[in-house]
Design a protein around this motif. Structure first.
Motif, PDB file in Angstrom:
ATOM      1  N   GLY A   1      40.093  -1.966  11.497  1.00 41.83           N
ATOM      2  CA  GLY A   1      38.827  -1.821  10.698  1.00 41.83           C
ATOM      3  C   GLY A   1      38.797  -3.643  10.109  1.00 41.83           C
ATOM      4  O   GLY A   1      38.878  -4.390  10.880  1.00 41.83           O
ATOM      5  N   ARG A   2      38.605  -3.684   8.631  1.00 43.41           N
ATOM      6  CA  ARG A   2      38.135  -5.018   8.153  1.00 43.41           C
ATOM      7  C   ARG A   2      39.419  -5.978   8.284  1.00 43.41           C
ATOM      8  O   ARG A   2      39.273  -7.314   8.025  1.00 43.41           O
TER       9      ARG A   2
ATOM     10  N   SER B   1      38.541  -8.869  10.272  1.00 46.49           N
ATOM     11  CA  SER B   1      37.685 -10.212   9.664  1.00 46.49           C
ATOM     12  C   SER B   1      38.431 -11.501   9.200  1.00 46.49           C
ATOM     13  O   SER B   1      37.937 -12.413   9.155  1.00 46.49           O
TER      14      SER B   1
ATOM     15  N   ASP C   1      32.560  -3.360  19.980  1.00 54.74           N
ATOM     16  CA  ASP C   1      32.551  -2.972  18.566  1.00 54.74           C
ATOM     17  C   ASP C   1      31.647  -4.008  17.757  1.00 54.74           C
ATOM     18  O   ASP C   1      31.778  -4.940  17.725  1.00 54.74           O
ATOM     19  N   ARG C   2      30.497  -3.543  17.292  1.00 56.61           N
ATOM     20  CA  ARG C   2      29.384  -4.244  16.822  1.00 56.61           C
ATOM     21  C   ARG C   2      30.222  -4.784  15.174  1.00 56.61           C
ATOM     22  O   ARG C   2      29.740  -5.863  14.778  1.00 56.61           O
ATOM     23  N   GLU C   3      31.171  -4.084  14.876  1.00 51.15           N
ATOM     24  CA  GLU C   3      31.732  -4.428  13.599  1.00 51.15           C
ATOM     25  C   GLU C   3      32.670  -5.695  13.826  1.00 51.15           C
ATOM     26  O   GLU C   3      32.509  -6.695  13.005  1.00 51.15           O
ATOM     27  N   VAL C   4      33.109  -6.108  15.200  1.00 47.81           N
ATOM     28  CA  VAL C   4      33.807  -6.974  15.355  1.00 47.81           C
ATOM     29  C   VAL C   4      32.733  -8.179  15.662  1.00 47.81           C
ATOM     30  O   VAL C   4      32.953  -9.207  14.981  1.00 47.81           O
ATOM     31  N   ARG C   5      31.713  -8.085  16.206  1.00 48.73           N
ATOM     32  CA  ARG C   5      30.713  -8.863  16.246  1.00 48.73           C
ATOM     33  C   ARG C   5      30.195  -9.645  14.835  1.00 48.73           C
ATOM     34  O   ARG C   5      29.920 -10.774  14.523  1.00 48.73           O
ATOM     35  N   GLY C   6      30.094  -8.557  14.018  1.00 48.05           N
ATOM     36  CA  GLY C   6      29.809  -8.754  12.837  1.00 48.05           C
ATOM     37  C   GLY C   6      30.421  -9.644  11.896  1.00 48.05           C
ATOM     38  O   GLY C   6      30.185 -10.517  11.298  1.00 48.05           O
ATOM     39  N   TYR C   7      31.947  -9.450  11.905  1.00 49.11           N
ATOM     40  CA  TYR C   7      32.789 -10.240  11.469  1.00 49.11           C
ATOM     41  C   TYR C   7      32.576 -11.894  11.817  1.00 49.11           C
ATOM     42  O   TYR C   7      32.689 -12.435  10.955  1.00 49.11           O
TER      43      TYR C   7
ATOM     44  N   TRP D   1      21.357  -5.516  13.337  1.00 49.93           N
ATOM     45  CA  TRP D   1      22.359  -5.493  12.238  1.00 49.93           C
ATOM     46  C   TRP D   1      23.140  -6.576  12.322  1.00 49.93           C
ATOM     47  O   TRP D   1      23.582  -7.373  11.465  1.00 49.93           O
ATOM     48  N   VAL D   2      23.631  -7.241  13.654  1.00 49.23           N
ATOM     49  CA  VAL D   2      24.347  -8.424  13.790  1.00 49.23           C
ATOM     50  C   VAL D   2      23.494  -9.536  13.618  1.00 49.23           C
ATOM     51  O   VAL D   2      23.830 -10.518  13.290  1.00 49.23           O
TER      52      VAL D   2
END
Length: 466
Positions: free
Chosen positions: A32-33, A36, A57-63, A85-86
């Motif tokens: 998870g986070r 980040s 994983d878009r979450e990783v790209r978002g970080y 979103w990214v």
């Protein structure tokens, strides 16, 4: 898994001495986070950014897109990400706390590209936390979507008045409100202004509406006739107030109203002095729009800085453009708030004043000036025995402080002081490892640049990262 294990992992991700391979293992193996944290370090290796930019994983790209430690060029790798979103996170930029810390801006050509992005959410977030070129700001103010125009008004602080004023008549009410926020003008007819005042739920709303209304003599009289103290205080700050009402409010029974009148821009020093007003050390005076739009006006700022009116001097201290003689004048002002505002806003605030203000300030923002180039470093070791833990932790910023003193303060009763010493490369490794296993300092010790590779491996193993 214990909380301290997770805190140590976060600290390790920020450790300036952590090898690239360790950071990649955290990025790919943490949950998870926690991942980040890799992008919150002072510098992020390109290899780590490459891995994040191509991560499924878009979450990783978002970080990476919102990473405070990533450069603008590194974050720009995601400006063409297929997920809007990214791209929105890239456009907004990282939220970096502290008045003198700014996110590294995106390259100009990337800003221009995002200003034409097909997703309006991307365009609306552009410039939210990181500045954009003026020509990009102009594009956003002219965007066909009201959400984008309104957002640009709030985020482009240097927007020329000639571009903002026309948006007071924008067909969209949200854009008109945003333009009013920037200019200090409350759009609306006399009937609408009176209706807003009558319907306001708070004194603040009544003050702001009366202060920003475009006044005719009749509207001013009707607002004055309400007898409401908040309305009178707002009127007293309205630049279009008729002279007759200025004179009437100058002798108002309310101290707040009289103070507002005394801060009008057209008054002479003699006229200000003649008004019975008071500014206390705890009074909060928010600069009106005419001040914030004129911080680069040398004549006006000199008049404010040299005024006998404390409120005017506080207004002058908001300007980052004051010449050296006015900086020296305000640095010696009797009022602590004037001196503090000068430190917060002027790039040439004297180093000793920065230190003095930090030591005296009761506010949580007292440490915001630490990274300023003018903040003194040599000699801070003298605060090792200070009763103030905020002063003791300054010792670690002294390049001449001996390792023995750093080690001594690593036993300080304040966990905050111990944590700062744990991050110091002069702390002996044996003591650093002890702090690594104390719950209050585990995260800080994991950031210590002297942390051995074997200890880093132990941190990874404790959270199951191969």
């Amino acid at each position: 898994m214990e909380r301290a294990d997770l805190e140590r992992l976060v600290g390790l991700a920020r450790n300036p001495a952590a090898p690239e391979a360790v950071l990649l293992r955290i990025l790919n193996g943490a949950e998870g986070r926690l991942r980040s944290s890799v992008f919150e370090r002072a510098e992020v290796p390109d290899a780590v950014c490459d891995a994040a930019a191509s991560h499924p994983d878009r979450e990783v790209r978002g970080y990476l897109a919102a990473g405070a430690g990533a450069s603008g060029a590194q974050r720009a790798r995601l400006a063409g990400d297929p997920d809007p979103w990214v791209r929105r996170l890239v456009a907004a930029g990282p939220e970096v706390h502290g008045r003198w810390r700014r996110a590294d801006p995106l390259p100009d050509e990337v800003c221009a590209r995002l200003a034409r992005d097909g997703d309006r959410g991307v365009r609306a977030r552009l410039g939210m936390f990181a500045p954009v070129p003026d020509e990009v700001g102009a594009l956003l103010l002219a965007d066909p979507e009201a959400e984008v125009r309104a957002s640009a008004l709030y985020h482009w602080r240097g927007a020329p008045d000639a571009m903002v004023r026309p948006l007071l008549d924008d067909p969209d009410p949200a854009v008109r409100r945003a333009a009013g926020h920037v200019t200090g003008v409350v759009p609306g007819s006399a009937a609408e202004i009176l209706e807003q005042v009558a319907a306001a739920d708070s004194g603040w709303e009544r003050r702001e509406t009366a202060a920003g209304a475009v006044l005719t003599d009749r509207l001013a009289e009707r607002l004055y006739a309400t007898g409401d103290e908040d309305v009178r205080q707002g009127l007293a700050a309205n630049p279009g107030l008729p002279d007759r009402l200025v004179r009437a409010l100058a002798s108002d029974t309310s101290p707040a109203v009289r103070l507002a009148v005394s801060l009008r821009p057209e008054l002479t020093e003699e006229q200000r002095t003649a008004i019975d007003h008071h500014v206390g050390p705890d009074d909060i005076l928010r600069p009106p729009p005419w001040v914030m739009r004129s911080l680069d006006d040398p004549v006006l700022m000199r008049a404010c800085a040299e005024s006998a009116h404390l409120g005017m001097r506080r207004f002058a201290a908001y300007s980052p453009h004051l010449p050296g003689d006015l900086v020296a004048r305000l640095a010696a002002d009797d009022d602590f708030v004037v001196r503090m505002l000068l430190c917060e806003n002027h790039p040439e605030a004297p180093g000793e004043l920065l230190l003095e203000t930090l030591l005296a300030s009761p506010f949580i923002t007292r440490f915001d000036q630490l990274d300023r180039p003018r903040f003194p470093r040599v000699g801070l070791a003298r605060f090792a025995d200070s009763p103030d833990p905020g002063a003791r932790l300054l010792v670690a910023r002294d390049p001449e402080a001996p390792a023995e003193l750093i080690e001594q303060l690593s036993h300080d009763p304040s966990a905050g002081v111990r944590g700062v010493m744990a991050r110091d490369a002069r702390l002996p490794v044996a003591r650093l490892l002890e702090l690594l296993h104390e719950p209050e300092t585990a995260e800080a010790a994991a950031e210590g640049p002297a942390l051995p590779l074997a200890a880093m491996e132990s941190v990874l193993a404790a959270v199951g990262i191969p």
